[in-house]
Write an enzyme that holds these catalytic residues in place. Structure first.
Site, mmCIF file in Angstrom:
data_model
loop_
_atom_site.group_PDB
_atom_site.id
_atom_site.type_symbol
_atom_site.label_atom_id
_atom_site.label_comp_id
_atom_site.label_asym_id
_atom_site.label_seq_id
_atom_site.Cartn_x
_atom_site.Cartn_y
_atom_site.Cartn_z
ATOM 1 N N ASN A 149 49.193 40.386 -8.175
ATOM 2 C CA ASN A 149 47.815 40.340 -8.686
ATOM 3 C C ASN A 149 47.447 38.976 -9.262
ATOM 4 O OD1 ASN A 149 49.088 43.281 -9.702
ATOM 5 N ND2 ASN A 149 47.377 43.356 -8.294
ATOM 6 N N ILE A 160 43.689 35.720 -11.718
ATOM 7 C CA ILE A 160 44.205 37.053 -12.001
ATOM 8 C C ILE A 160 43.255 38.101 -11.451
ATOM 9 C CG2 ILE A 160 44.902 38.646 -13.855
ATOM 10 C CD1 ILE A 160 45.078 35.983 -15.629
ATOM 11 N N CYS A 161 43.815 39.055 -10.718
ATOM 12 C CA CYS A 161 43.001 40.166 -10.228
ATOM 13 C C CYS A 161 43.127 41.305 -11.236
ATOM 14 C CB CYS A 161 43.497 40.617 -8.859
ATOM 15 S SG CYS A 161 42.558 42.000 -8.206
ATOM 16 N N LEU A 162 42.098 41.457 -12.053
ATOM 17 C CA LEU A 162 42.118 42.471 -13.098
ATOM 18 C C LEU A 162 40.686 42.955 -13.264
ATOM 19 C CD1 LEU A 162 43.966 43.809 -15.248
ATOM 20 C CD2 LEU A 162 43.331 41.970 -16.794
ATOM 21 N N LYS A 179 36.385 41.319 -14.082
ATOM 22 C CA LYS A 179 35.349 41.294 -13.051
ATOM 23 C C LYS A 179 34.313 42.377 -13.345
ATOM 24 C CE LYS A 179 38.326 39.377 -9.454
ATOM 25 N NZ LYS A 179 39.698 39.651 -9.867
#
Length: 151
Positions: free
Chosen positions: A78, A85-87, A91
């Protein structure tokens, strides 16, 4: 430049009462810019590592989320090569009710439970899905190589 009260309060709380394994200190010349460290959670492949991040509060904060990225290289499905950071809370799931502290705790939790089903680094996610043991070992190796301070 004066800061919104909320940022001042959050900053004071972060400094006075830091979350376990997390430090965040604002720059003297720009109080919206923080140097952050997150210790790798125990029992995760990142255990023993100390990861450096940067956190920036945009003008629109708290109506829009802080911008956070890893400066320390990390092998995680992630988090991409640029440290993004994919969180969800960074978003579309952001809410002004959340705070810097909540964000940092969520990132720390992400280290404990990588989610290869919502990847930012597709190659790492594929590795995690196809060979969890091997991927976990690479994460450990990278942690030892990049995130462990040698005296």
């Amino acid at each position: 430049m004066s800061l919104p009260k909320r940022i001042v309060k959050e900053t004071e709380r972060l400094v006075a009462d830091p979350a376990p394994g997390i430090t965040a200190s604002p720059h003297d010349d720009n109080m919206r810019y923080f140097d952050v460290t997150i210790s790798g959670p125990g029992g995760s492949p990142f255990e023993g590592g100390v990861f450096k991040l940067e956190l920036f509060l945009p003008e629109e904060y708290p109506m829009s989320p802080p911008k956070v990225r890893f400066l320390t290289k990390i092998y995680h499905p992630n988090i991409d090569k640029l440290g993004r950071i994919c969180l969800d809370i960074l978003k579309d799931k952001w809410s002004p009710a959340l705070q810097i502290r909540t964000v940092l705790l969520s990132i720390q939790a992400l280290l404990s439970s990588p989610n290869p089903d919502d990847p930012l680094a597709a190659d790492v996610a594929k590795h995690y899905k196809e060979d969890l043991k091997g991927a976990t070992q690479v994460s450990k190796d990278w942690t030892n190589k990049y995130a462990v301070e040698t005296a």
